[in-house]
Scaffold this motif. Structure first.
Motif, mmCIF file in Angstrom:
data_model
loop_
_atom_site.group_PDB
_atom_site.id
_atom_site.type_symbol
_atom_site.label_atom_id
_atom_site.label_comp_id
_atom_site.label_asym_id
_atom_site.label_seq_id
_atom_site.Cartn_x
_atom_site.Cartn_y
_atom_site.Cartn_z
ATOM 1 N N TRP A 56 0.822 -1.201 0.000
ATOM 2 C CA TRP A 56 0.000 0.000 0.000
ATOM 3 C C TRP A 56 0.861 1.259 0.000
ATOM 4 C CZ3 TRP A 56 -3.306 -1.897 4.678
ATOM 5 C CH2 TRP A 56 -4.279 -2.790 4.233
ATOM 6 N N GLN A 60 -2.377 5.091 2.279
ATOM 7 C CA GLN A 60 -3.297 3.982 2.486
ATOM 8 C C GLN A 60 -3.040 3.308 3.842
ATOM 9 O OE1 GLN A 60 -2.287 2.239 -1.438
ATOM 10 N NE2 GLN A 60 -4.478 1.736 -1.566
ATOM 11 N N HIS A 64 -5.783 2.942 6.554
ATOM 12 C CA HIS A 64 -6.067 1.575 7.023
ATOM 13 C C HIS A 64 -6.067 1.486 8.541
ATOM 14 C CE1 HIS A 64 -5.723 -2.669 7.874
ATOM 15 N NE2 HIS A 64 -4.574 -2.427 8.471
ATOM 16 N N ASP A 67 -9.373 2.731 9.728
ATOM 17 C CA ASP A 67 -10.426 1.752 9.425
ATOM 18 C C ASP A 67 -10.346 0.538 10.353
ATOM 19 O OD1 ASP A 67 -11.321 3.288 7.262
ATOM 20 O OD2 ASP A 67 -10.235 2.095 5.767
ATOM 21 N N SER A 68 -9.162 -0.001 10.476
ATOM 22 C CA SER A 68 -8.970 -1.209 11.272
ATOM 23 C C SER A 68 -9.269 -0.975 12.744
ATOM 24 C CB SER A 68 -7.532 -1.709 11.095
ATOM 25 O OG SER A 68 -7.295 -2.830 11.910
ATOM 26 N N GLU A 92 -10.119 -5.780 4.246
ATOM 27 C CA GLU A 92 -9.284 -4.583 4.399
ATOM 28 C C GLU A 92 -8.574 -4.208 3.112
ATOM 29 O OE1 GLU A 92 -5.239 -6.401 6.365
ATOM 30 O OE2 GLU A 92 -6.905 -5.961 7.706
ATOM 31 N N GLU A 93 -8.181 -5.187 2.322
ATOM 32 C CA GLU A 93 -7.497 -4.873 1.065
ATOM 33 C C GLU A 93 -8.434 -4.164 0.087
ATOM 34 O OE1 GLU A 93 -9.430 -8.816 0.787
ATOM 35 O OE2 GLU A 93 -8.057 -7.967 2.268
ATOM 36 N N TRP A 95 -11.039 -2.239 1.148
ATOM 37 C CA TRP A 95 -11.246 -0.916 1.745
ATOM 38 C C TRP A 95 -10.086 0.006 1.359
ATOM 39 C CZ3 TRP A 95 -13.899 -0.103 7.029
ATOM 40 C CH2 TRP A 95 -15.058 -0.884 7.129
ATOM 41 N N ALA A 96 -8.876 -0.542 1.324
ATOM 42 C CA ALA A 96 -7.694 0.273 1.004
ATOM 43 C C ALA A 96 -7.723 0.780 -0.437
ATOM 44 C CB ALA A 96 -6.421 -0.524 1.252
ATOM 45 N N SER A 101 -9.389 6.056 0.866
ATOM 46 C CA SER A 101 -8.075 5.551 1.284
ATOM 47 C C SER A 101 -6.968 5.940 0.315
ATOM 48 C CB SER A 101 -8.106 4.028 1.410
ATOM 49 O OG SER A 101 -8.930 3.646 2.479
ATOM 50 N N HIS A 161 2.419 -0.892 11.557
ATOM 51 C CA HIS A 161 2.204 -0.007 10.414
ATOM 52 C C HIS A 161 3.057 1.255 10.489
ATOM 53 C CE1 HIS A 161 -0.582 -2.388 8.228
ATOM 54 N NE2 HIS A 161 -1.432 -2.468 9.236
#
Length: 174
Positions: A56, A60, A64, A67-68, A92-93, A95-96, A101, A161
């Motif tokens: 990403w 992103q 992420h 979101d997570s 999640e992939e 959503w990214a 995102s 991350h």
């Protein structure tokens, strides 16, 4: 180094101690500032760089985390208020890849992380030992997970991350 996991994957064996929970809560509390520091001074072109080949973009990664962690707070609340609820997995992939995102300024997710983590830490700090033993069921992994273990997983998740971002900056000297 495996750039996907610059700090390694999450592991924890045995019981989760009070001291370990307190450290993980502090990690949750510290994440918004660490995330902001990780991207400080980066321009839009740099934020559009992938943290690794096939990974990403940095922006992103920031989106992420928001979101997570929103999903995680909801899962914690479900476990606190229901008897071992089944959680709703999300892709999640996918959503990214959504426009928020990929295109939205990261400041919105940084602000979201700040507010969300303040509420999350307040909630976590109110837990009893029995609360930390509560569980939810994850259909995607076919596992039942205790909240104390999830606390550790998300403390790691934020650091993981942030390290993806900082390791790219170190490699590129930016």
């Amino acid at each position: 180094m495996d750039y996907r996991y610059p700090i390694g994957q999450f592991t924890h064996e045995g019981e989760v101690t009070l001291a370990q929970r307190q450290q993980w809560i502090q990690d949750i509390a510290d994440l918004p500032e660490r995330a902001r520091e990780a991207v400080e001074g980066l321009d839009e072109e740099q934020l559009s760089l992938p943290y690794r080949d096939g990974g990403w973009m940095l922006k992103q990664v920031i989106h992420h985390m928001a979101d997570s962690h929103m999903n995680s707070v909801i899962r914690f609340k479900l476990a606190l208020t229901e008897d071992t609820p089944a959680i709703r997995p999300y892709f999640e992939e996918r959503w990214a890849e959504l426009s928020d995102s990929k295109d939205l300024e990261i400041e919105f997710s940084l602000q979201l992380l700040d507010a969300l983590h303040r509420r999350w830490v307040a909630l976590l700090s109110s837990f009893s030992n029995d609360d930390y033993a509560k569980k939810f069921y994850s259909p995607s992994s076919n596992k039942t997970m205790r909240l104390d273990h999830c606390l550790g997983l998300y403390a790691w998740h934020g650091k993981h991350h942030v390290a993806q971002i900082t390791s790219l900056r170190d490699r590129l000297g930016i």
